[in-house]
Write an enzyme that holds these catalytic residues in place. Structure first.
Site, PDB file in Angstrom:
ATOM      1  N   LYS A  94       0.773  -1.358   0.131  1.00 39.56           N
ATOM      2  CA  LYS A  94       0.080  -0.007   0.008  1.00 39.56           C
ATOM      3  C   LYS A  94       0.742   1.058  -0.072  1.00 39.56           C
ATOM      4  CE  LYS A  94      -1.978   2.906   2.146  1.00 39.56           C
ATOM      5  NZ  LYS A  94      -1.896   4.233   1.856  1.00 39.56           N
TER       6      LYS A  94
ATOM      7  N   GLU B  67       8.934   0.377  11.091  1.00 42.71           N
ATOM      8  CA  GLU B  67      10.072   1.427  10.923  1.00 42.71           C
ATOM      9  C   GLU B  67       9.266   3.080  11.266  1.00 42.71           C
ATOM     10  OE1 GLU B  67      13.257   1.007  10.549  1.00 42.71           O
ATOM     11  OE2 GLU B  67      13.431  -1.174   9.537  1.00 42.71           O
TER      12      GLU B  67
HETATM   13  P1  NAD Z   1       1.636   8.076   7.939  1.00 40.76           P
HETATM   14  O1  NAD Z   1       1.882   6.977   9.285  1.00 40.76           O
HETATM   15  O2  NAD Z   1       0.823   8.956   8.316  1.00 40.76           O
HETATM   16  O3  NAD Z   1       1.436   6.889   6.910  1.00 40.76           O
HETATM   17  C1  NAD Z   1       2.447   5.891   6.429  1.00 40.76           C
HETATM   18  C2  NAD Z   1       1.433   5.080   5.575  1.00 40.76           C
HETATM   19  O4  NAD Z   1       0.389   4.480   6.558  1.00 40.76           O
HETATM   20  C3  NAD Z   1       0.606   5.746   4.616  1.00 40.76           C
HETATM   21  O5  NAD Z   1       0.752   4.917   3.562  1.00 40.76           O
HETATM   22  C4  NAD Z   1      -0.648   5.867   5.233  1.00 40.76           C
HETATM   23  O6  NAD Z   1      -1.877   5.900   4.059  1.00 40.76           O
HETATM   24  C5  NAD Z   1      -0.897   4.396   5.845  1.00 40.76           C
HETATM   25  N1  NAD Z   1      -1.680   4.703   6.989  1.00 40.76           N
HETATM   26  C6  NAD Z   1      -2.176   5.924   7.594  1.00 40.76           C
HETATM   27  N2  NAD Z   1      -3.008   5.386   8.601  1.00 40.76           N
HETATM   28  C7  NAD Z   1      -3.176   3.910   8.695  1.00 40.76           C
HETATM   29  C8  NAD Z   1      -3.901   2.998   9.404  1.00 40.76           C
HETATM   30  N3  NAD Z   1      -4.650   3.381  10.548  1.00 40.76           N
HETATM   31  N4  NAD Z   1      -3.568   1.749   9.156  1.00 40.76           N
HETATM   32  C9  NAD Z   1      -2.707   1.125   8.230  1.00 40.76           C
HETATM   33  N5  NAD Z   1      -2.293   2.093   7.192  1.00 40.76           N
HETATM   34  C10 NAD Z   1      -2.294   3.558   7.823  1.00 40.76           C
HETATM   35  O7  NAD Z   1       3.074   8.450   7.773  1.00 40.76           O
HETATM   36  P2  NAD Z   1       3.416   9.566   6.745  1.00 40.76           P
HETATM   37  O8  NAD Z   1       3.031  10.765   7.449  1.00 40.76           O
HETATM   38  O9  NAD Z   1       2.938   9.025   5.467  1.00 40.76           O
HETATM   39  O10 NAD Z   1       5.319   9.506   6.903  1.00 40.76           O
HETATM   40  C11 NAD Z   1       5.905  10.356   7.710  1.00 40.76           C
HETATM   41  C12 NAD Z   1       6.479   9.342   8.804  1.00 40.76           C
HETATM   42  O11 NAD Z   1       7.229   8.014   8.566  1.00 40.76           O
HETATM   43  C13 NAD Z   1       7.504  10.159   9.732  1.00 40.76           C
HETATM   44  O12 NAD Z   1       7.007   9.860  11.223  1.00 40.76           O
HETATM   45  C14 NAD Z   1       8.644   9.340   9.289  1.00 40.76           C
HETATM   46  O13 NAD Z   1       9.756   9.459  10.333  1.00 40.76           O
HETATM   47  C15 NAD Z   1       8.185   7.938   9.017  1.00 40.76           C
HETATM   48  N6  NAD Z   1       9.411   7.315   8.417  1.00 40.76           N
HETATM   49  C16 NAD Z   1      10.135   6.119   8.971  1.00 40.76           C
HETATM   50  C17 NAD Z   1      11.215   5.621   8.484  1.00 40.76           C
HETATM   51  C18 NAD Z   1      11.897   4.419   9.010  1.00 40.76           C
HETATM   52  O14 NAD Z   1      12.549   3.704   8.115  1.00 40.76           O
HETATM   53  N7  NAD Z   1      11.854   4.446  10.159  1.00 40.76           N
HETATM   54  C19 NAD Z   1      11.271   5.864   6.945  1.00 40.76           C
HETATM   55  C20 NAD Z   1      10.561   6.818   6.209  1.00 40.76           C
HETATM   56  C21 NAD Z   1       9.596   7.763   6.983  1.00 40.76           C
END
Ligand code: NAD
Length: 491
Positions: free
Chosen positions: A196, A270
């Site tokens: 996804k 992650e």
């Molecule tokens: P997010 O958690 O809002 O979304 C990430 C993904 O999860 C998206 O595809 C989103 O559609 C999906 N999602 C949202 N709600 C969900 C739910 N309830 N159940 C399942 N899936 C759901 O994060 P974001 O704003 O897209 O990304 C930024 C965050 O990602 C930051 O906190 C960043 O640090 C983190 N990040 C971490 C790593 C790592 O390797 N640790 C790498 C990249 C980004």
């Protein structure tokens, strides 16, 4: 020497070099008007009959319509992956390796097209998508292709077996690279996947579906269901999955962990970070400045492991900040497709609002803000490179992940104080150490509670090197031999 240094610092850096525009042509990529879901090896119309428009954050121009997968769509994708698992998991490992090698080579062949698509859909500078995202994504497939027929050697005497269907959810900051981090090890181990992508950056995943077709990935081995958070939530709830691999915010990661409690589904998370980049007074200062800039302004600071807290030894604070501001004034903000651009567009309006709100909190709490003069484009979402000095540890800009081009500077006097301040965060994803002393690097690396620690460099990635967090930055590792374990079970 000191006098020379002083004199140099007083010479104002050119605020803006006049560079002729050097735009990468966007002709190389053509998007379809509308994308369906990639299920069972073909594009299908979503049962949900729901679509959304993905737009370019640098121009606000609509790029394509993309399906919003509903519960039935997710169920179909998981069924297709289950079905494909029966044959894929029994394929000769060297045959699986061949498929992965083919994907890697096609990613290289189509690198320019995919890099342009990534910059258009996500806003990142073309020089980053071209020189970082694409080469690393291909390298990831090459690397795990190499492991596919050597799992017995990776885990001697333990008889590794694939888990089954992996549900994989990725964020918007490195869309294709995160896809590669997820899909390559899963397939190498004999699993099938339902991926996804994030709602603001689905297009390179849809182009990847075409790469799968070209590479003759058997139908159902890779399925891609686009949509928003609700689509991700359906996927996590779906009964037929055996594994969830999630990269994204800590908040959603926690919700997924709660959802999976009591179910026989393995999980890797992650999540976010608030890394300390620690600079000692004996370091090579100019290199450190480059590392600091790369650590926080790379990819507009939309980097989970960004060096967003700069810890500077007090004796060099003023000199370092002066050099840093000077360097910041040479960063070029603007068109992501221009090859001279250093800082591109903020990925979405929502993210821009979050950055602006946190920056305002820094000002209100008493930190001192500096932004180099730069002209921001009128359309699209932009935020200038920003640095806060005079920051106390309790300020929100020192505590919360901003996920934007915003650096907070704090000071320390002794290595012990540096470690204590660096570890004073709920996160633990990464850290940087700048010093000439090898012994100090080793000692700090042992005491910093962070999954990745860079020494005299920052934001370096390699598929052979494991990546992952401590504490609220999540658990499980991606990359390297460690990245195979989460996709296997052992007899
Ligand atoms: P997010 O958690 O809002 O979304 C990430 C993904 O999860 C998206 O595809 C989103 O559609 C999906 N999602 C949202 N709600 C969900 C739910 N309830 N159940 C399942 N899936 C759901 O994060 P974001 O704003 O897209 O990304 C930024 C965050 O990602 C930051 O906190 C960043 O640090 C983190 N990040 C971490 C790593 C790592 O390797 N640790 C790498 C990249 C980004």
């Amino acid at each position: 020497m000191g006098a020379v240094e002083k004199q140099r610092a007083e010479v104002a850096a050119p605020a803006a070099w006049d560079y002729a525009p050097a735009p990468e042509s966007r002709e190389i990529v053509s998007f379809e008007r509308r994308y369906g879901l990639f299920i069972g090896g073909e594009q299908v119309t979503p049962r949900s009959r729901s679509w959304f428009t993905t737009i370019s954050p640098s121009t606000e121009e609509p790029l394509a319509e993309v399906a919003r997968g509903g519960q039935k769509d997710v169920a179909l994708a998981v069924d297709a992956a289950r079905e494909a698992f029966r044959t894929w998991s029994r394929r000769k490992p060297s045959e699986r390796a061949k498929v992965l090698f083919r994907i890697a080579r096609i990613l290289q062949e189509r690198a320019r097209e995919l890099a342009v698509a990534e910059s258009l859909d996500g806003g990142k500078p073309i020089k980053e998508s071209r020189d970082v995202d694409l080469p690393l994504a291909a390298a990831h497939f090459f690397y795990y292709a190499g492991w596919a027929d050597k799992l017995e050697y990776a885990f001697p005497g333990r008889r590794p077996r694939p888990l089954g269907v992996a549900a994989q959810i990725v964020p918007w900051n490195f869309p294709l690279l995160m896809l590669a981090w997820k899909i390559a090890p899963a397939l190498a181990c004999g699993n099938t996947v339902v991926l996804k992508p994030a709602e603001t950056t689905p297009l390179t995943a849809m182009l990847f579906a075409d790469v799968c077709r070209q590479a003759e990935v058997p139908p159902g081995v890779v399925n891609i269901v686009t949509g928003d958070g609700s689509t991700g939530a359906y996927l996590v709830r779906e009964k037929g999955i055996d594994k969830v691999a999630f990269t994204g915010s800590t908040e959603v990661g926690k919700a997924i962990q709660r959802e999976l409690a009591g179910r026989d589904v393995s999980l890797t998370l992650e999540l976010g970070g608030k890394a300390a980049n620690i600079v000692f007074d004996d370091c090579a200062l100019d290199q450190a400045v480059e590392g600091i800039v790369n650590g926080i302004y790379f990819n507009q600071g939309h980097v989970c492991c960004a060096g967003s807290r700069l810890l500077v030894q007090e004796s060099i604070h003023d000199q370092l900040v002066r050099k840093l501001k000077r360097r910041m004034s040479t960063l070029r903000v603007g068109d992501p497709l221009d090859k001279n651009t250093d800082v591109g567009a903020i990925n979405s309006n929502a993210q821009l609002e979050r950055i602006a709100e946190l920056v305002q909190s820094g000002v209100d709490e008493g930190a001192e803000l500096y932004q180099p003069p730069c002209r921001l484009p009128e359309k699209g979402w932009w935020f200038p490179p920003t640095v806060f000095t005079n920051v106390a540890q309790s300020y929100r800009v020192a505590q919360e992940e901003i996920f934007g081009p915003v650096l907070s500077v704090l000071t320390f006097r002794t290595p012990d104080e540096a470690v204590e301040k660096a570890n004073n965060t709920p996160y633990g994803l990464s850290a940087g150490v700048w010093t000439e002393k090898g012994s100090r690097i080793l000692s700090l690396a042992q005491r910093l509670r962070a999954g990745v620690i860079w020494a005299n460099t920052y934001n370096r990635f390699d598929p052979a090197s494991p990546f992952g967090g401590y504490k609220e930055s999540g658990f499980g590792r991606e990359g390297g031999l460690h990245g195979l374990g989460p996709y296997l079970e052992f007899e």
